[in-house]
Design a protein around this motif. Structure first.
Motif, short mmCIF file in Angstrom:
data_model
loop_
_atom_site.label_atom_id
_atom_site.label_comp_id
_atom_site.label_asym_id
_atom_site.label_seq_id
_atom_site.Cartn_x
_atom_site.Cartn_y
_atom_site.Cartn_z
N ARG A 109 -57.91 27.36 22.42
CA ARG A 109 -59.12 26.98 22.79
C ARG A 109 -60.21 26.37 21.74
O ARG A 109 -60.48 24.51 22.45
CB ARG A 109 -59.55 27.48 23.93
N ILE A 110 -60.29 26.50 20.88
CA ILE A 110 -61.34 26.10 19.87
C ILE A 110 -60.79 25.40 18.81
O ILE A 110 -61.40 24.93 17.59
CB ILE A 110 -62.53 27.59 19.45
N GLY A 111 -59.25 26.20 17.86
CA GLY A 111 -59.33 25.76 16.57
C GLY A 111 -58.71 24.23 16.61
O GLY A 111 -57.86 23.86 17.33
N ASP A 112 -58.33 23.60 15.38
CA ASP A 112 -57.43 22.77 15.16
C ASP A 112 -56.19 23.25 14.58
O ASP A 112 -55.27 22.15 14.12
CB ASP A 112 -57.93 21.87 14.22
N GLY A 113 -56.25 24.72 14.41
CA GLY A 113 -54.87 25.68 14.32
C GLY A 113 -54.55 26.77 14.22
O GLY A 113 -55.73 27.24 14.20
N LEU A 114 -53.39 27.39 13.56
CA LEU A 114 -53.39 28.82 13.64
C LEU A 114 -53.37 29.26 12.90
O LEU A 114 -52.36 28.88 11.30
CB LEU A 114 -52.21 29.26 14.65
N CYS A 115 -53.52 30.60 13.02
CA CYS A 115 -53.03 31.14 11.62
C CYS A 115 -52.51 32.96 10.92
O CYS A 115 -53.85 33.50 12.02
CB CYS A 115 -53.86 30.98 10.18
#
Length: 242
Positions: free
Chosen positions: A182-188
């Motif tokens: 929902r809030i990120g430009d990507g996942l880490c």
């Protein structure tokens, strides 16, 4: 598309050694850098924990590789407005090759002020508001924010990169994966986890995914096992206990 990067372990190495390793990584053909960001290492045997933003400044002059913090906790130890300024400066230093990786943090290496440590649902709520503050400040506009967890008044960041700093959100389970989507430009994530990436995609996440893991290089298998057990015993604990 898959690219392979090198993980700079702030828990184990002093600042100059981290910069030296980054140079070697670039020479060896690695394509990007991760660098961990904590106040404490995971255990005393690891022995180090430099201030990451100073190291990133040095890395920006030593290498052309993209850099991601893995991960910064912008919720408790440092106010998100300060993280917003630090990330903007890092992106300028790196000429846009910087990604702010953020997470909700762990008491073990972030809890230093003696106040109550919030439970996971509250920390995720704080993280979401912190990212809102950071994104608002990265517009370059003057920001007033009076939220549930953070207050910002008459704040403006003047030194900004040409493009907003990408923000990747760390996740370990379905709830965090939903927040990341929902809030990120990507996942880490601190491990390459296909199930987690699938949860992130199912929640609507469309950005890139970064996953880290640790290896031990030694002359013999026995020496490698001894080193891994001594320096990173927490990696062997199941679930979120680590």
């Amino acid at each position: 598309m898959v690219s392979i990067g090198y993980f700079l372990s702030s828990e184990e190495f002093r600042p100059r050694e981290l910069v030296r390793q980054a140079k070697w990584a670039e020479e060896a053909g690695f394509e990007r850098l991760w660098i961990s960001d904590h106040f404490h290492p995971w255990n005393g045997e690891q022995g180090q924990s430099p201030f990451v933003w100073s190291v990133i400044g040095a890395l920006s002059e030593a290498t052309r590789l993209p850099i991601t913090t893995a991960v910064t906790c912008p919720t408790v130890r440092i106010h998100p407005a300060i993280i917003a300024q630090a990330a903007a400066t890092a992106a300028v230093q790196c000429e846009g090759r910087f990604t702010l990786g953020v997470g909700s943090g762990e008491a073990l290496n972030e809890h230093i002020f003696g106040d109550a440590w919030p439970p996971a649902p509250v920390r995720l709520e704080m993280l979401e508001e912190a990212v809102e503050v950071i994104r608002a400040l990265h517009t370059g506009n003057e920001v007033d924010h009076h939220g549930k967890h953070y207050t910002v008044e008459n704040a403006r960041i003047y030194t900004l990169p040409e493009q907003p700093v990408p923000i990747y959100v760390s996740a370990f389970g379905p709830k965090a994966a939903e927040v990341a989507a929902r809030i990120g430009d990507g996942l880490c994530s601190t491990k390459p986890d296909g199930d987690l990436i699938e949860q992130y995609r199912e929640a609507g996440g469309k950005g890139p995914a970064q996953g880290g893991f640790k290896v031990c290089h030694a002359a013999t298998e026995a020496q490698g096992v001894e080193t891994a057990l001594r320096v990173w015993p927490n990696e062997h604990l199941p679930g979120e206990l680590a």
